[in-house]
Design a protein around this motif. Structure first.
Motif, PDB file in Angstrom:
ATOM      1  N   ILE A 108       0.865  -1.187   0.000  1.00  0.00           N
ATOM      2  CA  ILE A 108       0.000   0.000   0.000  1.00  0.00           C
ATOM      3  C   ILE A 108       0.896   1.229   0.000  1.00  0.00           C
ATOM      4  N   LEU A 109       0.628   2.149  -0.910  1.00  0.00           N
ATOM      5  CA  LEU A 109       1.483   3.315  -1.077  1.00  0.00           C
ATOM      6  C   LEU A 109       1.278   4.279   0.100  1.00  0.00           C
ATOM      7  N   PRO A 110       2.369   4.826   0.635  1.00  0.00           N
ATOM      8  CA  PRO A 110       2.216   5.832   1.703  1.00  0.00           C
ATOM      9  C   PRO A 110       1.474   7.071   1.207  1.00  0.00           C
ATOM     10  N   ASP A 111       0.906   7.800   2.136  1.00  0.00           N
ATOM     11  CA  ASP A 111       0.078   8.952   1.771  1.00  0.00           C
ATOM     12  C   ASP A 111       0.875  10.041   1.071  1.00  0.00           C
ATOM     13  N   HIS A 112       2.124  10.241   1.458  1.00  0.00           N
ATOM     14  CA  HIS A 112       2.885  11.340   0.864  1.00  0.00           C
ATOM     15  C   HIS A 112       3.320  11.041  -0.564  1.00  0.00           C
ATOM     16  N   LEU A 113       3.125   9.799  -1.035  1.00  0.00           N
ATOM     17  CA  LEU A 113       3.485   9.443  -2.415  1.00  0.00           C
ATOM     18  C   LEU A 113       2.275   9.351  -3.336  1.00  0.00           C
ATOM     19  N   HIS A 114       1.067   9.606  -2.838  1.00  0.00           N
ATOM     20  CA  HIS A 114      -0.119   9.546  -3.687  1.00  0.00           C
ATOM     21  C   HIS A 114      -0.072  10.554  -4.832  1.00  0.00           C
ATOM     22  N   PRO A 115       0.333  11.811  -4.605  1.00  0.00           N
ATOM     23  CA  PRO A 115       0.422  12.738  -5.756  1.00  0.00           C
ATOM     24  C   PRO A 115       1.423  12.292  -6.807  1.00  0.00           C
ATOM     25  N   LEU A 116       2.503  11.638  -6.385  1.00  0.00           N
ATOM     26  CA  LEU A 116       3.490  11.179  -7.357  1.00  0.00           C
ATOM     27  C   LEU A 116       2.952  10.037  -8.209  1.00  0.00           C
ATOM     28  N   LEU A 117       2.078   9.213  -7.640  1.00  0.00           N
ATOM     29  CA  LEU A 117       1.458   8.169  -8.448  1.00  0.00           C
ATOM     30  C   LEU A 117       0.591   8.771  -9.551  1.00  0.00           C
ATOM     31  N   GLU A 118      -0.169   9.810  -9.234  1.00  0.00           N
ATOM     32  CA  GLU A 118      -0.979  10.469 -10.264  1.00  0.00           C
ATOM     33  C   GLU A 118      -0.096  11.121 -11.321  1.00  0.00           C
ATOM     34  N   ARG A 119       1.008  11.714 -10.904  1.00  0.00           N
ATOM     35  CA  ARG A 119       1.932  12.299 -11.880  1.00  0.00           C
ATOM     36  C   ARG A 119       2.554  11.225 -12.756  1.00  0.00           C
ATOM     37  N   GLN A 120       2.821  10.060 -12.188  1.00  0.00           N
ATOM     38  CA  GLN A 120       3.391   8.970 -12.975  1.00  0.00           C
ATOM     39  C   GLN A 120       2.388   8.469 -14.008  1.00  0.00           C
ATOM     40  N   LYS A 121       1.136   8.389 -13.651  1.00  0.00           N
ATOM     41  CA  LYS A 121       0.114   7.961 -14.601  1.00  0.00           C
ATOM     42  C   LYS A 121      -0.013   8.954 -15.750  1.00  0.00           C
ATOM     43  N   ARG A 122       0.031  10.251 -15.431  1.00  0.00           N
ATOM     44  CA  ARG A 122      -0.027  11.255 -16.503  1.00  0.00           C
ATOM     45  C   ARG A 122       1.210  11.184 -17.386  1.00  0.00           C
ATOM     46  N   ALA A 123       2.363  10.917 -16.802  1.00  0.00           N
ATOM     47  CA  ALA A 123       3.586  10.799 -17.602  1.00  0.00           C
ATOM     48  C   ALA A 123       3.524   9.593 -18.531  1.00  0.00           C
ATOM     49  N   ILE A 124       2.923   8.491 -18.081  1.00  0.00           N
ATOM     50  CA  ILE A 124       2.796   7.308 -18.930  1.00  0.00           C
ATOM     51  C   ILE A 124       1.857   7.589 -20.099  1.00  0.00           C
ATOM     52  N   LEU A 125       0.734   8.232 -19.821  1.00  0.00           N
ATOM     53  CA  LEU A 125      -0.213   8.543 -20.895  1.00  0.00           C
ATOM     54  C   LEU A 125       0.395   9.508 -21.908  1.00  0.00           C
ATOM     55  N   LYS A 126       1.175  10.466 -21.429  1.00  0.00           N
ATOM     56  CA  LYS A 126       1.841  11.389 -22.351  1.00  0.00           C
ATOM     57  C   LYS A 126       2.887  10.669 -23.185  1.00  0.00           C
ATOM     58  N   HIS A 130       3.266  10.191 -27.461  1.00  0.00           N
ATOM     59  CA  HIS A 130       4.507  10.442 -28.198  1.00  0.00           C
ATOM     60  C   HIS A 130       5.508   9.369 -27.776  1.00  0.00           C
ATOM     61  N   PRO A 131       5.495   8.211 -28.420  1.00  0.00           N
ATOM     62  CA  PRO A 131       6.323   7.082 -27.979  1.00  0.00           C
ATOM     63  C   PRO A 131       7.804   7.434 -27.985  1.00  0.00           C
ATOM     64  N   PRO A 132       8.543   6.969 -26.987  1.00  0.00           N
ATOM     65  CA  PRO A 132       9.990   7.227 -26.952  1.00  0.00           C
ATOM     66  C   PRO A 132      10.716   6.416 -28.017  1.00  0.00           C
ATOM     67  N   GLU A 133      11.880   6.881 -28.363  1.00  0.00           N
ATOM     68  CA  GLU A 133      12.689   6.199 -29.370  1.00  0.00           C
ATOM     69  C   GLU A 133      13.419   5.019 -28.733  1.00  0.00           C
ATOM     70  N   ILE A 134      13.423   3.917 -29.448  1.00  0.00           N
ATOM     71  CA  ILE A 134      14.087   2.694 -29.003  1.00  0.00           C
ATOM     72  C   ILE A 134      15.340   2.488 -29.826  1.00  0.00           C
ATOM     73  N   TRP A 391       8.706  -4.634 -28.439  1.00  0.00           N
ATOM     74  CA  TRP A 391       7.576  -4.302 -27.575  1.00  0.00           C
ATOM     75  C   TRP A 391       7.983  -4.313 -26.110  1.00  0.00           C
ATOM     76  N   VAL A 392       8.826  -5.265 -25.716  1.00  0.00           N
ATOM     77  CA  VAL A 392       9.233  -5.340 -24.316  1.00  0.00           C
ATOM     78  C   VAL A 392      10.011  -4.092 -23.926  1.00  0.00           C
ATOM     79  N   GLN A 393      10.960  -3.685 -24.763  1.00  0.00           N
ATOM     80  CA  GLN A 393      11.716  -2.471 -24.462  1.00  0.00           C
ATOM     81  C   GLN A 393      10.843  -1.232 -24.544  1.00  0.00           C
ATOM     82  N   LEU A 394       9.888  -1.222 -25.464  1.00  0.00           N
ATOM     83  CA  LEU A 394       8.995  -0.074 -25.558  1.00  0.00           C
ATOM     84  C   LEU A 394       8.108   0.019 -24.320  1.00  0.00           C
ATOM     85  N   ALA A 395       7.634  -1.120 -23.819  1.00  0.00           N
ATOM     86  CA  ALA A 395       6.829  -1.106 -22.590  1.00  0.00           C
ATOM     87  C   ALA A 395       7.649  -0.609 -21.408  1.00  0.00           C
ATOM     88  N   GLN A 396       8.907  -1.042 -21.326  1.00  0.00           N
ATOM     89  CA  GLN A 396       9.762  -0.593 -20.227  1.00  0.00           C
ATOM     90  C   GLN A 396      10.053   0.895 -20.343  1.00  0.00           C
TER      91      GLN A 396
END
Length: 601
Positions: A108-126, A130-134, A391-396
């Protein structure tokens, strides 16, 4: 018995030795499997201890050898070591806290890291947008030239010639769906030395030439800040008042297009008569003039004036094969002819490039002879990833998107989250189950859009109670995106809708693949009269409303075009579900009356 044997042999019974006394006081030994009754006295077993000694032997006494030799440590018996290695019971360990290792991820994620989880989700969607170069050399090796890299280089050289040297070029980008065609075009445009005017058209949206030319005029006005108006406003008003009917406008547009083809775009008069620079007005008034479109009579002539604009122009035609299905291919002919007429180094105007994007391989064969003669014939091909490791490297790479923007300082929480997330992503990408799941999807399709939908669902499933990617989340996302259900679950439909489905099964069994509402309604009323258990209305909804809902859900599909002379209840429909799906829904509902009615079919 031993004494009797000794008396028979004539040997006296030996006195008990010290070792026998020691063994007697300790733990009793079991007799040998095959005791020997004849032998020397030294090899004979001592007599069994008496009952009193056995009772005393139950409580072990201190080892006499240990008391005689205190400096020698005797080896402990395996039974005692095993008993000492057994952990304490949960009741005895109650109250003791088991410390978690420092490198273990929290459940279970600590409370002080909850905003960072939301930022991580937005970073993944972004990152998915625009997929990164492999590093394709690392995936495919140096001997295998990546197809998309070669396509990007060819397209970049072509667009550079149009932007820098003022050339008129045309090409076609061909590749399967999800192979990165649009990404290559956008990347090549972004890497140009100067910013050109980019007009983007789609054959799915602009399904005729008139809509396409209006979209060209709109985008040119937005990017240039110029008003595309005729020189004399009074003539424009007269043309708008005497505008012909839509059919006549299309005919006149095609005729004027053929007349425009004889006009050289690079004539003596280089000034564009359809472009009027917006005067110095307030921003609101200037914006109003910038989006004003010319009259329909001047829309087709606008294409021949594109090379006279102050900046080079790049026209991207997505769904190029759909533009080839337009009447007479007038738009393609005008665009390709204007691009071919651009002269390099004359200084009379800017360059122009027409880039067609399509997934159809035989698009060149769809072009008419006069259009194909204006096309340069450049065919640039793209391809999907050739190896599953891509695909594996792109997912990572997508999951490892940083939550810290460039130039920002990383705080303590960001460092803690970065270490935890990097470890979770590394474990996720290195799991054999994850690789196998991606391999199954890759075997079905290599479309990047499928990969994007799966990773999007995986990112959206992250929560503070389960903050890290797992194989369970990946399997759930794969099942929902790779094979989505075509229809809503039939067991969730209301009772009248299920009755109509059963009636459609009866109609199909009797040889009627197409049916009308009246046919199903008659079968429903017959069942009501015979069973006296099926209600006509449930929760304020009747059979007619249930039929309309099934049509809206595409469970019942129209079998013929709608006609004004045919009433709705007599329109032909066919069922989009088979008998087994209806049977499964009836079994889930579990009503006996429905099961009996269904089994009659």
């Amino acid at each position: 018995m031993l004494a009797t044997v000794r008396r028979n042999q004539g040997s006296p019974a030996p006195p008990p030795t010290a070792s026998a006394r020691i063994l007697a006081t300790g733990t009793p030994r079991l007799p040998a499997a095959f005791p020997s009754t004849i032998g020397s006295p030294s090899k004979r077993k001592p007599p069994p201890p008496s009952a009193g000694r056995q009772r005393g032997a139950r409580t072990p006494s201190p080892d006499p050898l240990q008391s005689r030799l205190p400096h020698v440590q005797l080896p402990e018996s395996p039974s005692r070591a095993t008993l000492r290695a057994i952990p304490a019971s949960p009741s005895k360990r109650k109250g003791k806290q088991v410390e978690r290792p420092a490198d273990e991820l929290p459940r279970i994620l600590p409370d002080h890291l909850h905003p960072l989880l939301e930022r991580q989700k937005r970073a993944i969607l972004k990152s998915l947008q625009h997929p990164p170069e492999i590093d394709e050399i690392e995936v495919y090796g140096e001997d295998y030239p990546p197809t998309n890299n070669a396509a990007y280089e060819q397209l970049s050289e072509l667009l550079t010639g149009s932007v820098v040297r003022g050339e008129g070029n045309s090409c076609m980008l061909i590749g399967p769906s999800g192979s990165g065609k649009t990404q290559i075009v956008e990347k090549a445009i972004a890497q140009l030395p100067s910013k050109p005017i980019v007009v983007r058209l789609s054959g799915h949206a602009q399904h005729n030439d008139r809509l396409a030319i209006r979209e060209i005029a709109w985008q040119l006005a937005q990017q240039t800040g110029q008003s595309f108006l005729p020189n004399d406003p009074e003539d424009a008003e007269d043309e708008e008042q005497s505008a012909p009917a839509p059919a006549e406008q299309q005919a006149e547009g095609d005729a004027s297009l053929d007349a425009d083809l004889d006009v050289d775009a690079d004539g003596d008069d280089d000034e564009n008569p359809f472009v009027e620079r917006a005067p110095a007005l307030p921003p609101a008034e200037n914006a109003r003039l910038a989006i004003t479109l010319p009259p329909p009579a001047h829309l087709l002539a606008l294409i021949s004036m594109i090379p006279t604009l102050p900046r080079p122009t790049i026209i991207v035609l997505d769904g190029f094969d759909l533009f080839a299905t337009h009447a007479r291919q007038a738009l393609l002919y005008c665009l390709l002819d204007t691009a071919q007429a651009c002269r390099t180094g004359t200084g009379s105007g800017s360059g122009m490039a027409v880039v067609g994007v399509t997934a159809r391989v035989d698009t060149i064969n769809l072009l008419e002879k006069r259009v194909k003669s204006r096309f340069s014939g450049r065919m640039i091909r793209t391809a999907c990833p050739a190896k599953m490791e891509h695909w594996v490297q792109l997912a990572q790479a997508v999951l490892g998107a940083s939550v810290v923007s460039e130039g920002a300082k990383e705080g303590a929480d960001e460092k803690e989250w970065g270490r935890m997330w990097a470890k979770a992503v590394e474990a996720f990408a290195g799991s054999e189950d994850v690789v196998e799941a991606l391999k199954e999807t890759y075997a079905l399709t290599r479309d990047f859009q499928m990969f994007r939908r799966i990773m999007t669902r995986l990112a959206l499933d992250l929560s503070p109670s389960s903050p890290f990617p797992t194989i369970e989340k990946l399997d759930s996302a794969t099942k929902s995106q790779r094979c989505p259900p075509r229809l809503a679950p039939l067991d969730t439909l209301p009772y009248p809708a299920v009755c109509l489905l059963i009636a459609s099964v009866h109609a199909s069994a009797s040889g009627h693949d197409t049916f009308t509402f009246e046919m199903l309604h008659d079968a429903f009323k017959t069942q009501v009269r015979t069973s006296q258990s099926a209600p006509v209305q449930v929760a304020g909804g009747g059979v007619g409303m249930a039929f309309e809902r099934l049509v809206d859900l595409r469970v019942f599909v129209p079998a013929a075009a709608a006609a004004g002379s045919v009433a709705k209840e007599f329109a032909l429909h066919r069922s989009g579900v088979d008998r087994f799906e209806v049977k499964k829904a009836v079994d889930v509902i579990g009503q006996l009356s429905l099961k009996r009615w269904f089994t009659k079919a």
